[in-house]
Design a protein around this motif. Structure first.
Motif, PDB file in Angstrom:
ATOM      1  N   TRP A 121       4.331 -23.504 -42.599  1.00 44.47           N
ATOM      2  CA  TRP A 121       3.763 -23.140 -41.310  1.00 44.47           C
ATOM      3  C   TRP A 121       3.252 -21.707 -41.341  1.00 44.47           C
ATOM      4  CZ3 TRP A 121       8.063 -25.103 -37.512  1.00 44.47           C
ATOM      5  CH2 TRP A 121       8.000 -26.490 -37.451  1.00 44.47           C
ATOM      6  N   PRO A 122       2.214 -21.416 -40.588  1.00 42.45           N
ATOM      7  CA  PRO A 122       1.747 -20.034 -40.476  1.00 42.45           C
ATOM      8  C   PRO A 122       2.807 -19.179 -39.765  1.00 42.45           C
ATOM      9  CG  PRO A 122       0.160 -21.581 -39.504  1.00 42.45           C
ATOM     10  CD  PRO A 122       1.376 -22.362 -39.863  1.00 42.45           C
ATOM     11  N   ALA A 123       2.810 -17.909 -40.075  1.00 36.50           N
ATOM     12  CA  ALA A 123       3.797 -16.986 -39.497  1.00 36.50           C
ATOM     13  C   ALA A 123       3.756 -17.000 -37.974  1.00 36.50           C
ATOM     14  CB  ALA A 123       3.555 -15.579 -40.027  1.00 36.50           C
ATOM     15  N   GLU A 124       2.563 -17.117 -37.391  1.00 34.74           N
ATOM     16  CA  GLU A 124       2.444 -17.118 -35.932  1.00 34.74           C
ATOM     17  C   GLU A 124       3.168 -18.307 -35.310  1.00 34.74           C
ATOM     18  OE1 GLU A 124      -1.008 -17.425 -32.520  1.00 34.74           O
ATOM     19  OE2 GLU A 124      -1.540 -16.651 -34.498  1.00 34.74           O
ATOM     20  N   LYS A 125       3.092 -19.459 -35.940  1.00 38.92           N
ATOM     21  CA  LYS A 125       3.776 -20.649 -35.421  1.00 38.92           C
ATOM     22  C   LYS A 125       5.291 -20.463 -35.486  1.00 38.92           C
ATOM     23  CE  LYS A 125       3.989 -25.655 -35.806  1.00 38.92           C
ATOM     24  NZ  LYS A 125       3.322 -26.857 -36.320  1.00 38.92           N
ATOM     25  N   ILE A 126       5.780 -19.908 -36.577  1.00 36.23           N
ATOM     26  CA  ILE A 126       7.219 -19.658 -36.721  1.00 36.23           C
ATOM     27  C   ILE A 126       7.676 -18.631 -35.690  1.00 36.23           C
ATOM     28  CG2 ILE A 126       8.998 -18.745 -38.261  1.00 36.23           C
ATOM     29  CD1 ILE A 126       7.279 -19.890 -40.597  1.00 36.23           C
ATOM     30  N   ALA A 127       6.909 -17.574 -35.507  1.00 35.76           N
ATOM     31  CA  ALA A 127       7.272 -16.534 -34.534  1.00 35.76           C
ATOM     32  C   ALA A 127       7.327 -17.110 -33.123  1.00 35.76           C
ATOM     33  CB  ALA A 127       6.278 -15.379 -34.605  1.00 35.76           C
ATOM     34  N   ASN A 128       6.364 -17.945 -32.761  1.00 36.29           N
ATOM     35  CA  ASN A 128       6.371 -18.557 -31.427  1.00 36.29           C
ATOM     36  C   ASN A 128       7.581 -19.461 -31.237  1.00 36.29           C
ATOM     37  OD1 ASN A 128       4.020 -17.292 -30.567  1.00 36.29           O
ATOM     38  ND2 ASN A 128       2.714 -18.948 -31.301  1.00 36.29           N
ATOM     39  N   LEU A 129       7.919 -20.225 -32.254  1.00 29.77           N
ATOM     40  CA  LEU A 129       9.082 -21.100 -32.190  1.00 29.77           C
ATOM     41  C   LEU A 129      10.365 -20.279 -32.010  1.00 29.77           C
ATOM     42  CD1 LEU A 129      10.286 -23.972 -32.483  1.00 29.77           C
ATOM     43  CD2 LEU A 129      10.390 -23.536 -34.930  1.00 29.77           C
ATOM     44  N   MET A 130      10.475 -19.190 -32.759  1.00 31.63           N
ATOM     45  CA  MET A 130      11.670 -18.347 -32.652  1.00 31.63           C
ATOM     46  C   MET A 130      11.748 -17.668 -31.288  1.00 31.63           C
ATOM     47  SD  MET A 130      11.836 -16.801 -36.509  1.00 31.63           S
ATOM     48  CE  MET A 130      13.553 -16.303 -36.547  1.00 31.63           C
ATOM     49  N   ARG A 131      10.608 -17.264 -30.726  1.00 31.48           N
ATOM     50  CA  ARG A 131      10.612 -16.652 -29.393  1.00 31.48           C
ATOM     51  C   ARG A 131      11.070 -17.642 -28.325  1.00 31.48           C
ATOM     52  NH1 ARG A 131       6.380 -13.471 -31.366  1.00 31.48           N
ATOM     53  NH2 ARG A 131       4.770 -15.015 -30.944  1.00 31.48           N
ATOM     54  N   ASP A 132      10.833 -18.913 -28.547  1.00 32.19           N
ATOM     55  CA  ASP A 132      11.240 -19.947 -27.597  1.00 32.19           C
ATOM     56  C   ASP A 132      12.672 -20.432 -27.831  1.00 32.19           C
ATOM     57  OD1 ASP A 132       8.772 -19.850 -26.377  1.00 32.19           O
ATOM     58  OD2 ASP A 132       7.962 -21.558 -27.501  1.00 32.19           O
ATOM     59  N   SER A 133      13.348 -19.894 -28.836  1.00 33.61           N
ATOM     60  CA  SER A 133      14.694 -20.337 -29.200  1.00 33.61           C
ATOM     61  C   SER A 133      15.742 -19.325 -28.747  1.00 33.61           C
ATOM     62  CB  SER A 133      14.791 -20.517 -30.720  1.00 33.61           C
ATOM     63  OG  SER A 133      13.852 -21.454 -31.172  1.00 33.61           O
ATOM     64  N   LYS A 134      16.944 -19.808 -28.543  1.00 35.30           N
ATOM     65  CA  LYS A 134      18.067 -18.930 -28.198  1.00 35.30           C
ATOM     66  C   LYS A 134      18.804 -18.486 -29.455  1.00 35.30           C
ATOM     67  CE  LYS A 134      17.763 -18.882 -23.779  1.00 35.30           C
ATOM     68  NZ  LYS A 134      17.141 -17.701 -23.239  1.00 35.30           N
ATOM     69  N   LEU A 135      19.057 -19.424 -30.344  1.00 29.51           N
ATOM     70  CA  LEU A 135      19.805 -19.161 -31.568  1.00 29.51           C
ATOM     71  C   LEU A 135      18.951 -19.548 -32.765  1.00 29.51           C
ATOM     72  CD1 LEU A 135      23.196 -20.774 -30.485  1.00 29.51           C
ATOM     73  CD2 LEU A 135      22.657 -18.339 -30.527  1.00 29.51           C
ATOM     74  N   CYS A 136      18.924 -18.697 -33.787  1.00 27.96           N
ATOM     75  CA  CYS A 136      18.139 -18.972 -34.992  1.00 27.96           C
ATOM     76  C   CYS A 136      19.007 -18.746 -36.222  1.00 27.96           C
ATOM     77  CB  CYS A 136      16.930 -18.040 -35.068  1.00 27.96           C
ATOM     78  SG  CYS A 136      15.749 -18.266 -33.750  1.00 27.96           S
ATOM     79  N   PRO A 137      19.045 -19.710 -37.120  1.00 29.10           N
ATOM     80  CA  PRO A 137      19.792 -19.483 -38.361  1.00 29.10           C
ATOM     81  C   PRO A 137      19.112 -18.411 -39.203  1.00 29.10           C
ATOM     82  CG  PRO A 137      18.578 -21.541 -38.475  1.00 29.10           C
ATOM     83  CD  PRO A 137      18.395 -21.004 -37.084  1.00 29.10           C
ATOM     84  N   ALA A 138      19.913 -17.551 -39.758  1.00 28.60           N
ATOM     85  CA  ALA A 138      19.415 -16.488 -40.631  1.00 28.60           C
ATOM     86  C   ALA A 138      20.246 -16.533 -41.918  1.00 28.60           C
ATOM     87  CB  ALA A 138      19.527 -15.129 -39.943  1.00 28.60           C
ATOM     88  N   PRO A 139      19.882 -17.434 -42.821  1.00 30.62           N
ATOM     89  CA  PRO A 139      20.691 -17.592 -44.040  1.00 30.62           C
ATOM     90  C   PRO A 139      20.688 -16.336 -44.892  1.00 30.62           C
ATOM     91  CG  PRO A 139      18.613 -18.755 -44.254  1.00 30.62           C
ATOM     92  CD  PRO A 139      18.679 -18.252 -42.842  1.00 30.62           C
ATOM     93  N   MET A 140      21.701 -16.245 -45.727  1.00 32.39           N
ATOM     94  CA  MET A 140      21.804 -15.075 -46.587  1.00 32.39           C
ATOM     95  C   MET A 140      20.659 -15.046 -47.586  1.00 32.39           C
ATOM     96  SD  MET A 140      25.016 -16.122 -49.013  1.00 32.39           S
ATOM     97  CE  MET A 140      24.852 -14.669 -50.002  1.00 32.39           C
ATOM     98  N   GLY A 141      20.359 -13.846 -48.066  1.00 31.94           N
ATOM     99  CA  GLY A 141      19.309 -13.680 -49.051  1.00 31.94           C
ATOM    100  C   GLY A 141      19.825 -13.947 -50.450  1.00 31.94           C
ATOM    101  N   PHE A 142      18.946 -13.760 -51.414  1.00 37.23           N
ATOM    102  CA  PHE A 142      19.322 -14.009 -52.801  1.00 37.23           C
ATOM    103  C   PHE A 142      20.194 -12.890 -53.364  1.00 37.23           C
ATOM    104  CE2 PHE A 142      15.521 -16.632 -52.357  1.00 37.23           C
ATOM    105  CZ  PHE A 142      16.022 -17.839 -52.813  1.00 37.23           C
ATOM    106  N   LEU A 143      19.955 -11.645 -52.917  1.00 35.99           N
ATOM    107  CA  LEU A 143      20.689 -10.516 -53.480  1.00 35.99           C
ATOM    108  C   LEU A 143      21.496  -9.740 -52.458  1.00 35.99           C
ATOM    109  CD1 LEU A 143      17.936  -9.185 -55.898  1.00 35.99           C
ATOM    110  CD2 LEU A 143      19.906 -10.604 -56.459  1.00 35.99           C
ATOM    111  N   ALA A 144      21.439 -10.129 -51.218  1.00 37.26           N
ATOM    112  CA  ALA A 144      22.179  -9.432 -50.166  1.00 37.26           C
ATOM    113  C   ALA A 144      22.557 -10.439 -49.091  1.00 37.26           C
ATOM    114  CB  ALA A 144      21.325  -8.312 -49.567  1.00 37.26           C
ATOM    115  N   PRO A 145      23.555 -10.128 -48.278  1.00 38.16           N
ATOM    116  CA  PRO A 145      23.965 -11.067 -47.234  1.00 38.16           C
ATOM    117  C   PRO A 145      22.890 -11.339 -46.187  1.00 38.16           C
ATOM    118  CG  PRO A 145      25.677  -9.454 -47.615  1.00 38.16           C
ATOM    119  CD  PRO A 145      24.466  -9.002 -48.378  1.00 38.16           C
ATOM    120  N   GLU A 146      21.981 -10.391 -45.974  1.00 39.76           N
ATOM    121  CA  GLU A 146      20.945 -10.661 -44.986  1.00 39.76           C
ATOM    122  C   GLU A 146      19.651 -11.045 -45.692  1.00 39.76           C
ATOM    123  OE1 GLU A 146      21.714  -7.386 -45.627  1.00 39.76           O
ATOM    124  OE2 GLU A 146      19.840  -6.309 -45.627  1.00 39.76           O
TER     125      GLU A 146
END
Length: 176
Positions: free
Chosen positions: A35-60
């Motif tokens: 998906w384009p970044a704009e579509k993801i950003a709009n979806l996240m703005r409409d959400s209350k909770l968003c999963p933020a999985p850990m990265g490859f080299l750091a927890p965030e």
């Protein structure tokens, strides 16, 4: 990191959904199912909770910062990592990290609320609790989200003021 438990848990919470891509996206050409970044950003703005999985080299990962920017409360992995190629982290990482940001960039003379992300220790067990937060404690969730948005805006303003101060200090230095 394996995101399968997170994906399964998020799919079990209505009305949420998961958009999976056919391939790993990091370092590869754009694929049609991304998906384009704009579509993801709009979806996240409409959400209350968003999963933020850990990265490859750091927890965030970048999903944490996207969530904060969108005003969505990030759900972060609170896992203990013990691998040779990584530094040892635990769930205290986020608490310590956000305390550091607060202490470094927020005005100590103004009242402030420390931001604590929602730490998920076990996605399978946590899914019903996440659903309860969404549906039973909605008013508390709204208050928490408003406080998080205010904290994020204040933090960004504090970082901008810090950078402006440092640049002004450099401008005042006489050239050699």
């Amino acid at each position: 990191p394996d995101t399968t438990p997170m994906i399964n848990a998020m799919q079990s919470i209505a009305p949420g959904f998961v958009h999976e891509t056919s391939t790993v996206t990091v370092g590869f050409d754009w694929k049609p199912d991304l998906w384009p970044a704009e579509k993801i950003a709009n979806l996240m703005r409409d959400s209350k909770l968003c999963p933020a999985p850990m990265g490859f080299l750091a927890p965030e990962s970048f999903r944490l910062w996207e969530s904060l920017e969108a005003g969505c409360i990030p759900l972060v992995d609170a896992v203990d990592i013990s691998r040779q190629d990584l530094i040892l982290y635990d769930s205290q990482y986020f608490i310590s990290f956000f305390n550091y940001l607060d202490d470094t960039y927020l005005d100590p003379h103004r009242p402030r609320r420390r931001f604590d992300p929602i730490l998920v220790h076990n996605w399978a067990i946590s899914a019903p609790n996440i659903a309860d937060i969404l549906y039973r404690d909605y008013e508390d969730l709204e208050h928490f989200q408003s406080a998080q948005i205010e904290w994020w805006l204040n933090l960004k303003q504090g970082i901008a003021e810090y950078i402006r101060f440092r640049l002004d200090s450099l401008r005042q230095c006489a050239p050699l």
